[in-house]
Motif scaffolding. Structure first.
Motif, PDB file in Angstrom:
ATOM      1  N   ARG A   1      -5.365   4.722   6.693  1.00  0.00           N
ATOM      2  CA  ARG A   1      -4.789   5.982   7.168  1.00  0.00           C
ATOM      3  C   ARG A   1      -3.300   5.815   7.456  1.00  0.00           C
TER       4      ARG A   1
ATOM      5  N   ARG B   1      -1.341   5.563   4.209  1.00  0.00           N
ATOM      6  CA  ARG B   1      -1.127   6.854   3.538  1.00  0.00           C
ATOM      7  C   ARG B   1       0.052   7.583   4.161  1.00  0.00           C
TER       8      ARG B   1
ATOM      9  N   GLU C   1      -8.481   0.507  -0.474  1.00  0.00           N
ATOM     10  CA  GLU C   1      -9.363   1.553  -1.005  1.00  0.00           C
ATOM     11  C   GLU C   1     -10.366   0.968  -1.995  1.00  0.00           C
TER      12      GLU C   1
ATOM     13  N   GLY D   1      -8.903  11.293   2.970  1.00  0.00           N
ATOM     14  CA  GLY D   1      -8.749  10.318   1.905  1.00  0.00           C
ATOM     15  C   GLY D   1      -9.641  10.528   0.702  1.00  0.00           C
TER      16      GLY D   1
END
Lengths: 211, 211
Positions: free
Chosen positions: B19, B22, B75, B107
DNA sequence: GCGTGTGAACCTCTTCACAGCG
DNA sequence: CGCTGTGAAGAGGTTCACACGC
């Protein structure tokens, strides 16, 4: 006595025990054993006994724990015998749903008020709870004393809302926002992170695929 | 390689790192250090490095971790580069709110379908997602393969819904119900327990009162 | 006999501190 | 010089196994 360091895990499990005990009380079960509770909560019976032994000797050898007595003790420990009122910050989709679904079955919590910044939402009543303007937050909190705030504001507004809450003296916050929030010492902030739970489930699927 | 036992805590933190990364990517930050991530996530920098080192050597000494590269790696580890679709069981207050608030910012997850047992609700469309009858559950799940189910059914119906899900092959469930649910081996079930979070906050208030 | 309460062993996770590389 | 990766030390939590009381 106040300095006893009790782990969060233990307190979390006490909350689970309390839930099971409420069920047992409804069923009219007079006694439960640590094995009972452990199976219902998915942990070992030794852990149950250790958790309870931290706070006293609540059990009777041979028979187990008296349901209503143990429940009262746990609620006294947690403070849920006289639970603090809950306010909701943000009366959008999530906030409204929390208000509408109520707090039944959660052991005595009740919603006191909700707050929003949108003039179109202020003044509405959701599930019997009035939506007030944030200007009224201070009065409500200072009048009430201890309050738990549930944060259900849109992305990007979390820090603002937290600062607001802290400035009016609210020190217990449960956030449904994704953003990491800064808080001063003495404030307790917890998160409900659906997104992280999904990631954990995704990971478990991926691991399964590999084996 | 598949047998590596990685703790849930580590995976949970990877989700947090993702998170943050991002965010950093959006800001255009090219590199982050373990200290960066640790402060943002409220843990020690050593923990960050340990977590990442479990899966490889992603960092460069002296400069830190390249944001987009690390994010891709995390990821890939979590499986969130190709996240499983999410279905919602129960289109009541909570289920509707989950659908309406969407999964943006989580996401890449998306809602595939929702299910309810109430004929009055079936056929409706909530936030673009059709509410189907439970009879259609099997087809949707078997056609789709891996799916995450969010359980948002009324109290008392949880076990039934879980049995249903398991019988159609769904092995990843996130429950918003309070009841403890039985599942067979191989199924992963997680809980979102607002009630327990409130108890933890109440306890922290009580501790503060004492000191 | 049954089930609690508890020290001890065990295990896991976190923090520390530093070697090593860019 | 800065920051990663990592063995070693430390802290915390869980399980085991058994003495004691009902």
């Amino acid at each position: 006595m106040p300095g006893k360091k009790v782990s969060e895990k233990t307190i979390r499990r006490l909350s689970h025990y309390a839930r099971c005990l409420r069920e047992a009380r409804i069923d009219g079960t007079p006694f439960v054993t640590s094995k009972h509770l452990s199976e219902r909560c998915g942990i070992s019976s030794a852990a149950v006994r250790k958790d309870l032994a931290v706070f006293g000797e609540f059990g009777k050898q041979g028979s187990g724990y008296e349901v209503s007595g143990l429940l009262e003790n746990i609620e006294r420990i947690l403070g849920t015998c006289d639970p603090p009122p809950v306010i909701v910050i943000g009366a959008g989709i999530i906030g409204s749903a929390l208000l509408e679904s109520g707090l039944n079955g959660t052991g005595g919590y009740r919603y006191l008020a909700s707050f929003d910044s949108d003039p179109k939402t202020i003044g509405k009543t959701i599930a019997g709870v009035r939506v007030q303007s944030l200007a009224e937050l201070r009065d409500v909190v200072s009048e009430q004393g201890d309050v738990i705030a549930i944060l259900a504001v849109p992305p990007g507004e979390g820090q603002n809302a937290v600062d607001n809450l802290v400035s009016v003296g609210c020190i217990s916050i449960l956030s449904f926002t994704l953003e990491p929030l800064d808080i001063p010492d003495g404030v307790v902030l917890r998160y409900v992170e659906v997104s992280t739970e999904l990631d954990l489930l995704t990971y478990s699927l991926k691991c399964r695929d590999r084996s």
